[in-house]
Enzyme design. Structure first.
Site: not given
Ligand code: CMC
Length: 423
Positions: A304, A361
């Site tokens: 998140h 989720d």
């Molecule tokens: N699985 C594997 N790696 C992950 C995941 C995951 N679910 N989430 C984040 N990472 C890694 C990402 O690859 C990155 O690694 P590195 O620093 O080595 O490049 C690091 O963790 C930071 O992630 P980010 O993508 O830069 O973080 P963000 O804040 O931009 O994205 C997120 C947040 C929710 C989009 C992401 O965690 C994600 O894609 N999660 C899976 C989708 C999900 O469950 N979404 C629902 C969010 S909660 C409900 C809502 O509010 O909609």
């Protein structure tokens, strides 16, 4: 005395920017004068460090896993309130009195029907369409049936209409996709029960609403009701900042929510669990893929932008998931895989270092599935729940003394001026 500004030098000149403190001591640098005084802009892809507004609606402390609506902890609201009372709280700032709640429930109940001409709208949609774009289009189409709300009274009426008609729109989009006749709403049922009736009753068969199912659905709606400046809410504010009307803004919010990194993740979680079950049921093999940067797989329902500890909504849903599966059944195989994924991920360095925990989720899809909600409808239910939050944020934005059209800047990296080649 607490520091009230930051100072730095730019181009040999001192620059002083004031600090703004929130009621929970969150502190922001107010950069409103930055460009005027220095010519500089800020660059913050994904807005991870940008406060787009000051808001009194929802407070999140991502490090400590705290979520409060208007000051009330989500755990207490989940246990002791109802979705319509929470909707009122978010929109009007205080819990409703019993008279206010009764009136609001009565008004919402009396506005659930859609104009009969809406049947033509649904008929025009392909049966194979995902219900999310159908709902987004239907909410946008409400603008064509009702005048743009401008006065406070008209806005209040539109708020009731939106909250009342959203479940009808959602259920109609589902009935259309499976080729069944739509069911009119029933005024003798509560909000969640009426939605279940419109989803599952047919003209040939009554649907007896199970109290556990209705109460669990209400709980899910409460947990989704607001989450401060997330992607869809920021979209609602962005669209609303051009003075677009409420229905148009909510429609835009629904579209933003559909993406798999946002509300669409609940559907993706179940698809992921089913894929794992169909392959070899191994959590470890999937986690290896989720960690591999060359693989597009992500552990859906994990991670998140704001929570760097357990999402408090996921804590509530994890325990609700056990209760619901115990009481009404559901796929315990998928729950077992989810539990194993969580256990392995939470002890894995990759997830620990990045502070990735289950989000709302991760368990919600398992509950929707146990309640008999089709997978395509999971994100629609998220939208139904988020509606009061979007409305509250839209209202707050429109009444904000700092209101301005949202118009970010950019750092241009394209070609410098060049002549068109001679033909
Ligand atoms: N699985 C594997 N790696 C992950 C995941 C995951 N679910 N989430 C984040 N990472 C890694 C990402 O690859 C990155 O690694 P590195 O620093 O080595 O490049 C690091 O963790 C930071 O992630 P980010 O993508 O830069 O973080 P963000 O804040 O931009 O994205 C997120 C947040 C929710 C989009 C992401 O965690 C994600 O894609 N999660 C899976 C989708 C999900 O469950 N979404 C629902 C969010 S909660 C409900 C809502 O509010 O909609």
């Amino acid at each position: 005395m607490a520091q009230d500004a930051i100072e730095f030098q730019y181009d040999g000149q001192p620059v002083r920017l004031p600090l703004v403190r929130g009621t929970e001591d969150e502190t922001a640098v107010d950069i409103r004068r930055l460009r005027a005084e220095t010519g500089l802009i800020t660059l913050d892809p994904g807005y991870a460090n940008t406060g787009a507004c000051q808001s009194a609606i929802t407070f999140i402390n991502g490090e400590q896993g705290i979520l409060r609506y208007r000051g009330y902890p989500i755990e207490q609201l989940a246990q002791g309130s109802t979705f319509l009372a929470v909707a009122w709280l978010l929109i009007y700032g205080e819990l409703p009195s019993s008279e206010e709640l009764e009136r609001f429930e009565r008004e919402v109940t009396r506005h659930t029907m859609l104009h009969e001409d809406f049947h033509h709208f649904f008929d025009a949609m392909p049966k194979s369409a995902h219900p999310m774009p159908v709902c987004a289009a239907a909410v946008s189409a409400l603008t064509t049936f009702y005048d743009e709300p401008t006065t406070d009274d008209e806005i209040a009426k539109s708020i009731v209409r939106l909250i009342a008609k959203m479940p009808t729109i959602a259920a109609y989009s589902f009935k259309h996709s499976i080729g069944q006749p739509t069911m009119y709403p029933r005024n003798d049922l509560g909000y969640a029960s009426n939605f279940l009736h419109m989803m599952f009753a047919t003209p040939c068969e009554r649907y007896e609403v199970d109290e556990t199912v209705a109460r669990t659905l209400d709980l899910l709606l409460i947990l989704h009701a607001d989450h401060e400046q997330n992607c869809s809410t920021s979209t609602v504010r962005m669209v609303g900042s051009s003075l677009a009307n409420l229905y148009a803004c909510i429609s835009a919010g629904i579209s933003a929510l559909w993406g798999s990194l946002h509300g669409g993740a609940n559907q993706k979680v179940i698809e992921m669990l089913e894929r794992i079950a169909a392959e070899d049921g191994s959590a470890d093999a999937f986690l290896r893929r989720a960690k591999d940067k060359d693989d597009t797989a992500r552990l859906m329902g994990f991670g998140h932008r704001v929570y760097k500890s357990y999402d408090p909504r996921a804590t509530i849903l994890k325990s609700a998931c056990h209760d619901v599966l115990d009481r009404i059944g559901g796929s315990s195989q998928l729950l077992d895989i989810a539990r194993r994924l969580e256990e392995v991920a939470l002890s894995d360095d990759y997830f620990i270092e990045r502070k990735l925990y289950p989000n709302v989720d991760f368990y919600s899809g398992l509950i929707y599935q146990a309640l008999g909600i089709p997978v395509d409808m999971f994100t629609v239910l998220f939208a139904m729940g988020r509606l009061p939050g979007w409305i509250a944020q839209w209202l707050e934005m429109r009444r904000d003394p700092d209101f301005r059209i949202n118009r970010p800047r950019q750092v241009y990296q394209g070609p410098r001026e060049r002549p068109l080649p001679a033909s």
